[in-house]
Design an enzyme around this catalytic site. Structure first.
Site, PDB file in Angstrom:
ATOM      1  N   ASP A  19     -74.938  -5.889 -46.620  1.00 45.22           N
ATOM      2  CA  ASP A  19     -73.906  -6.568 -45.837  1.00 45.22           C
ATOM      3  C   ASP A  19     -72.528  -6.421 -46.486  1.00 45.22           C
ATOM      4  OD1 ASP A  19     -72.989  -8.130 -43.695  1.00 45.22           O
ATOM      5  OD2 ASP A  19     -73.131  -9.962 -44.880  1.00 45.22           O
TER       6      ASP A  19
ATOM      7  N   ASN B 134     -69.932  -4.065 -45.389  1.00 48.32           N
ATOM      8  CA  ASN B 134     -69.232  -2.784 -45.295  1.00 48.32           C
ATOM      9  C   ASN B 134     -67.915  -2.900 -44.532  1.00 48.32           C
ATOM     10  OD1 ASN B 134     -71.442  -1.648 -46.587  1.00 48.32           O
ATOM     11  ND2 ASN B 134     -72.358  -0.857 -44.703  1.00 48.32           N
TER      12      ASN B 134
ATOM     13  N   ARG C 286     -66.110  -5.626 -43.840  1.00 45.88           N
ATOM     14  CA  ARG C 286     -65.144  -6.478 -44.531  1.00 45.88           C
ATOM     15  C   ARG C 286     -64.505  -5.751 -45.712  1.00 45.88           C
ATOM     16  NH1 ARG C 286     -68.726 -11.435 -45.749  1.00 45.88           N
ATOM     17  NH2 ARG C 286     -70.356 -10.100 -44.881  1.00 45.88           N
TER      18      ARG C 286
ATOM     19  N   ASN D 237     -77.021  -5.666 -33.834  1.00 47.38           N
ATOM     20  CA  ASN D 237     -75.821  -4.856 -34.062  1.00 47.38           C
ATOM     21  C   ASN D 237     -75.332  -4.137 -32.816  1.00 47.38           C
ATOM     22  OD1 ASN D 237     -76.676  -3.876 -37.481  1.00 47.38           O
ATOM     23  ND2 ASN D 237     -75.494  -5.609 -36.736  1.00 47.38           N
TER      24      ASN D 237
ATOM     25  N   THR E 205     -80.888 -14.803 -44.170  1.00 46.88           N
ATOM     26  CA  THR E 205     -81.668 -13.562 -44.126  1.00 46.88           C
ATOM     27  C   THR E 205     -81.521 -12.801 -42.815  1.00 46.88           C
ATOM     28  OG1 THR E 205     -83.621 -14.815 -43.420  1.00 46.88           O
ATOM     29  CG2 THR E 205     -83.364 -14.403 -45.783  1.00 46.88           C
TER      30      THR E 205
END
Length: 263
Positions: A41, A43, A45, A89, A216
């Site tokens: 997690d 990428n 930002r 996503n 999670t």
């Protein structure tokens, strides 16, 4: 010789081990997690903090993925599941989804020789519907090429959702019952486990999430029911084997009782 500064965007890198042996932590072999899951997690930002397009963050993550795989091999991890693209996503912008589909396909094609050299067995976990046929084709080609490798199984979780996996398992059980392959009127935990996407892979021992988020996010809910959780503050492009090793170091010191009492 140290390979700390290896250009992991190149295929011309040596086989494992990759680091100077003196810097690899000496984990107790019997305590190293057999199966680690990584929620990669942060990428987008990371890219935005650099003033870049979100897609540049995904590009920056590629060498980190393979540095993480290298570190897992060095630590003696047998299974590594990487949360690559979730069923949620698809809610992202069409342009980012298109980039992620094409990028996922190209990484597998570009890196399969490298993974084969390292002894990686490529696996896939996820749903076929909606996933680009070209991505599925590259995954299936890589899985066929590496199917005999035994150093580490790397599971790319692409178009994966934990609830979707459990729902698909239940649908398969229902169909098997209708076909007379399953008898009785009770669904057991073993039935569900046997109908997951990769039933031969053992339950997850450790789940690592990067970027400082503490959830999670629908990742391996069945397999990670008793997994230890490690939350790294770094955004994924800032990670690599050192973050993996740090999480393993935390794991080996924990007391795992699985609902029992330590005597």
């Amino acid at each position: 010789m140290s390979f700390e500064n290896v250009d992991y965007t190149s295929l011309n890198i040596p086989a494992a081990p990759f680091s100077n042996p003196s810097i690899i932590p000496d984990f107790p072999a019997d305590k190293v997690p057999r199966h680690i899951g990584v929620i990669m997690d942060g990428n987008g930002r990371w890219a935005q903090l650099q003033g870049l397009e979100r897609t540049r963050g995904h590009q920056a993550a590629e060498p980190v993925v393979f540095d993480t795989i290298a570190g897992a091999i060095e630590a003696g991890v047998r299974y590594l599941s990487l949360y690559t693209f979730s069923t949620e996503n698809w809610k992202r912008s069409p342009s980012e989804v298109r980039f992620l589909m094409g990028f996922s396909r190209d990484i597998i094609r570009r890196r399969v020789a490298q993974m084969d050299e390292w002894g990686v067995r490529v696996r896939w976990s996820g749903r076929r519907p909606r996933l680009w046929k070209s991505v599925i084709a590259e995954l299936e080609s890589a899985m066929e090429r590496t199917k005999s490798n035994k150093t580490i199984d790397v599971v790319f979780c692409i178009n994966y959702g934990g609830r979707a996996e459990i729902a698909d398992a239940c649908s398969d059980i229902l169909q098997a019952a209708r076909d007379g392959k399953i008898k009785g009127n009770k669904v057991t935990e073993k039935m569900i486990s046997d109908h997951l996407y990769n039933p031969d892979i053992p339950d997850c021992d450790l789940v690592i999430r990067t970027s400082g988020e503490h959830r999670t996010s629908n990742f391996l809910p069945w397999q990670a029911a008793y997994a230890e959780l490690s939350f790294a503050p770094e955004l994924f492009p800032e990670c690599g084997r050192e973050v993996l090793w740090r999480s393993i170091d935390e794991y080996v010191s924990r007391d795992r009782r699985f609902g029992g009492v330590k005597k």
